[in-house]
Design an enzyme around this catalytic site. Structure first.
Site, short mmCIF file in Angstrom:
data_model
loop_
_atom_site.label_atom_id
_atom_site.label_comp_id
_atom_site.label_asym_id
_atom_site.label_seq_id
_atom_site.Cartn_x
_atom_site.Cartn_y
_atom_site.Cartn_z
N GLU A 236 11.08 10.64 -6.31
CA GLU A 236 9.96 9.98 -5.63
C GLU A 236 10.07 8.46 -5.76
O GLU A 236 9.86 7.72 -4.80
CB GLU A 236 8.64 10.46 -6.22
CG GLU A 236 8.38 11.92 -5.90
CD GLU A 236 7.23 12.54 -6.69
OE1 GLU A 236 7.13 13.75 -6.68
OE2 GLU A 236 6.46 11.79 -7.32
N ARG A 262 12.74 -22.13 16.07
CA ARG A 262 11.68 -23.13 15.85
C ARG A 262 12.28 -24.50 15.54
O ARG A 262 13.10 -24.64 14.62
CB ARG A 262 10.82 -22.67 14.66
CG ARG A 262 9.72 -23.62 14.28
CD ARG A 262 8.62 -23.62 15.29
NE ARG A 262 7.45 -24.37 14.82
CZ ARG A 262 6.41 -24.63 15.59
NH1 ARG A 262 6.37 -24.22 16.86
NH2 ARG A 262 5.38 -25.31 15.12
N THR A 359 2.42 1.95 -11.15
CA THR A 359 2.42 0.50 -10.99
C THR A 359 3.66 -0.14 -11.63
O THR A 359 4.37 0.50 -12.40
CB THR A 359 1.17 -0.12 -11.67
OG1 THR A 359 1.27 0.14 -13.08
CG2 THR A 359 -0.13 0.45 -11.13
C1 LIG Z 1 -2.43 3.50 -0.62
C2 LIG Z 1 -2.28 4.39 -1.82
C3 LIG Z 1 -1.66 5.63 -1.67
C4 LIG Z 1 -1.57 6.50 -2.77
N1 LIG Z 1 -1.07 7.76 -2.57
C5 LIG Z 1 -1.18 8.67 -3.58
C6 LIG Z 1 -0.86 10.05 -3.36
O1 LIG Z 1 -0.42 10.45 -2.26
N2 LIG Z 1 -1.05 10.94 -4.38
C7 LIG Z 1 -1.51 10.55 -5.60
O2 LIG Z 1 -1.66 11.40 -6.47
N3 LIG Z 1 -1.81 9.24 -5.85
C8 LIG Z 1 -1.67 8.30 -4.88
N4 LIG Z 1 -2.00 6.98 -5.09
C9 LIG Z 1 -2.46 6.58 -6.42
C10 LIG Z 1 -1.51 5.66 -7.16
O3 LIG Z 1 -0.42 6.38 -7.67
C11 LIG Z 1 -2.34 4.95 -8.24
O4 LIG Z 1 -3.15 4.01 -7.56
C12 LIG Z 1 -1.49 4.27 -9.28
O5 LIG Z 1 -0.82 5.20 -10.07
C13 LIG Z 1 -2.34 3.36 -10.20
O6 LIG Z 1 -3.49 4.00 -10.65
P1 LIG Z 1 -4.91 3.25 -10.51
O7 LIG Z 1 -5.00 2.77 -9.13
O8 LIG Z 1 -5.95 4.19 -10.99
O9 LIG Z 1 -4.82 2.00 -11.46
P2 LIG Z 1 -5.07 1.97 -13.05
O10 LIG Z 1 -4.26 3.02 -13.71
O11 LIG Z 1 -6.53 1.95 -13.30
O12 LIG Z 1 -4.44 0.55 -13.41
C14 LIG Z 1 -5.13 -0.68 -13.22
C15 LIG Z 1 -4.26 -1.79 -13.80
O13 LIG Z 1 -4.06 -1.58 -15.21
C16 LIG Z 1 -2.67 -1.53 -15.50
N5 LIG Z 1 -2.41 -0.58 -16.58
C17 LIG Z 1 -2.86 0.70 -16.70
N6 LIG Z 1 -2.39 1.25 -17.82
C18 LIG Z 1 -1.65 0.31 -18.46
C19 LIG Z 1 -0.90 0.26 -19.67
N7 LIG Z 1 -0.83 1.31 -20.50
N8 LIG Z 1 -0.25 -0.89 -19.99
C20 LIG Z 1 -0.31 -1.97 -19.15
N9 LIG Z 1 -0.99 -1.99 -18.00
C21 LIG Z 1 -1.65 -0.86 -17.64
C22 LIG Z 1 -2.01 -1.05 -14.19
O14 LIG Z 1 -0.63 -1.37 -14.15
C23 LIG Z 1 -2.86 -1.81 -13.16
O15 LIG Z 1 -2.40 -3.13 -13.06
C24 LIG Z 1 -2.04 6.09 -4.03
C25 LIG Z 1 -2.62 4.81 -4.18
C26 LIG Z 1 -2.76 3.98 -3.10
C27 LIG Z 1 -3.44 2.65 -3.27
#
Ligand SMILES: Cc1cc2nc3c(=O)[nH]c(=O)nc-3n(C[C@H](O)[C@H](O)[C@H](O)COP(=O)(O)OP(=O)(O)OC[C@H]3O[C@@H](n4cnc5c(N)ncnc54)[C@H](O)[C@@H]3O)c2cc1C
Length: 377
Positions: A236, A262, A359
């Site tokens: 993935e 340009r 992330t």
């Molecule tokens: C457009 C889009 C499509 C998506 N599609 C799917 C899908 O099809 N299926 C699915 O299951 N998910 C999907 N996701 C979810 C995606 O995988 C998550 O958004 C991602 O894993 C981050 O989780 P969160 O958004 O809850 O952020 P959080 O986990 O809340 O993180 C917030 C911030 O804290 C940081 N952070 C968290 N933990 C730590 C750590 N231990 N150390 C340092 N920094 C940390 C992160 O890096 C980030 O900067 C999608 C998301 C988006 C926006």
């Protein structure tokens, strides 16, 4: 690095993308639209189950081929590429890698033809990076499991008919995956999310209220959710990196053609050394990201463990895609900031690549963990 078959595939993908995806890219971004007929056409190319054996209607190709598809789709329409990834890799490849023979025969042919669209639901409103903290539960009742919980940010959530859904089936570490059909009682689609980028790829919340799932729809075996996830996660992350490479390629192509045309101070701006530096940096990043991604894809295709490489290409390709898009806007100046040109869309789409599928912070944690455990091999 690419075989003759890969080169031929790229040519097919390039002409398909130019003809079928390019004309839609701006419209679906502006309207948050989705064109299911495009997926039928990708199905006609044999690419909806790109990694799946031909016996189930798939393309029988390797991870590098899947990465090339992401790259070429991502070059013209990253939204379509993201929805294609959720379908062909997160859902279809998952069922192919982890399903029973009966499940593969039932679910893969309609997913490979485009008759059905797929999605994968792991993330929850309160659990993203900490995915294993998930609260969705599946409890056995007779010949069914009842799923209760909510999933968040699910790509293709509003359009998928077949979904791979993760839920706890016992203790905290006992996770299983289920094949859920959209018509199963107790399943509903929540809010469609409006996003900064990837706007032509529908993202939504999913709701499970005592959702009745037949026991035969436990993907593979019970309590195998975590090993199954590990088995497919490298693929993935490598294939999603293809989308980042495609965006960076588009940003560079648009920048070169604009900089040649340009003129300022009666001189094409491509002759100014400060502009040349941006172009040279973009080219260097792009080539490095592409080679790293292809290398990771080849390692994964050979069946070897590619965890650190997968995270490395994910983090590098996504971050250079954002940087390259920013440079493209800078090179196009005021026009680059406006929607009449595509480069502002590249930036909005690229940013997602640093967040989805884990992330950048999570990828760096995985790389460091791999280095600590297995060293440099
Ligand atoms: C457009 C889009 C499509 C998506 N599609 C799917 C899908 O099809 N299926 C699915 O299951 N998910 C999907 N996701 C979810 C995606 O995988 C998550 O958004 C991602 O894993 C981050 O989780 P969160 O958004 O809850 O952020 P959080 O986990 O809340 O993180 C917030 C911030 O804290 C940081 N952070 C968290 N933990 C730590 C750590 N231990 N150390 C340092 N920094 C940390 C992160 O890096 C980030 O900067 C999608 C998301 C988006 C926006």
């Amino acid at each position: 690095m690419l075989t003759k078959e890969h080169e031929l595939l790229r040519e097919t993908l390039r002409s398909f993308s130019e003809k079928e995806l390019k004309p839609l890219a701006r419209e679906i971004d502006e309207t948050e639209g989705f064109h299911p007929e495009v997926f039928k056409k990708i199905g006609d190319l044999g690419l909806l189950g790109v990694t799946v054996s031909e016996a189930y209607g798939g393309g029988g190709m390797d991870v590098l081929a899947a990465t090339l598809a992401m790259e070429e789709f991502g070059r013209v329409c990253a939204s379509t590429a993201l929805s294609y990834l959720a379908h062909s890799i997160l859902c279809v490849n998952n069922i192919y890698a982890n399903g029973t023979e009966e499940q593969k025969k039932k679910y893969l042919p309609p997913l490979c033809s485009g008759e059905k669209l797929g999605a994968m639901a792991m993330t929850e409103p309160g659990y993203g990076s900490d995915a294993m903290g998930m609260e969705t539960k599946a409890v056995k009742e007779g010949k069914f499991y009842k799923l209760t919980g909510r999933k968040m940010f699910i790509t293709n959530g509003t359009v998928a008919q077949t979904l791979v859904v993760y839920a706890k089936t016992g203790s905290d570490r006992e996770v299983s995956s289920f094949i859920v059909e959209k018509d199963f009682p107790g399943f509903s689609v929540g809010k469609k999310l409006s996003k900064l980028g990837m706007r032509g790829s529908p993202t939504s919340e999913l709701i499970f209220e005592d959702c009745k799932v037949p026991e035969n729809n436990v993907l593979g075996k019970l309590h195998q959710g975590i090993p199954q996830m590990k088995k497919t996660l490298d693929i993935e992350r490598i294939t999603i990196s293809g989308i980042s490479v495609g965006i960076a390629q588009a940003a560079l192509e648009d920048s070169i053609s604009y900089a040649k045309d340009r003129k300022q101070f009666k001189t094409p701006i491509i002759e100014f050394q400060l502009v040349q530096k941006m172009l040279a940096d973009m080219y260097t990043w792009l080539e490095a990201a592409r080679r790293l991604t292809y290398h990771a894809a080849m390692v994964a295709s050979s069946g070897k463990k590619a965890t650190a490489l997968a995270s490395a290409c994910k983090v590098y390709a996504s971050e250079i895609a954002t940087q390259a898009s920013l440079h493209a806007i800078q090179i196009l100046g005021g026009y680059g900031y406006c929607k009449d040109y595509n480069v502002e869309r590249y930036l909005r789409d690229a940013k997602l690549m640093e967040i989805g599928a884990g992330t950048s912070e999570v990828q760096r944690m995985i790389i460091a963990k791999e280095l600590a455990q297995t060293g440099l091999k």
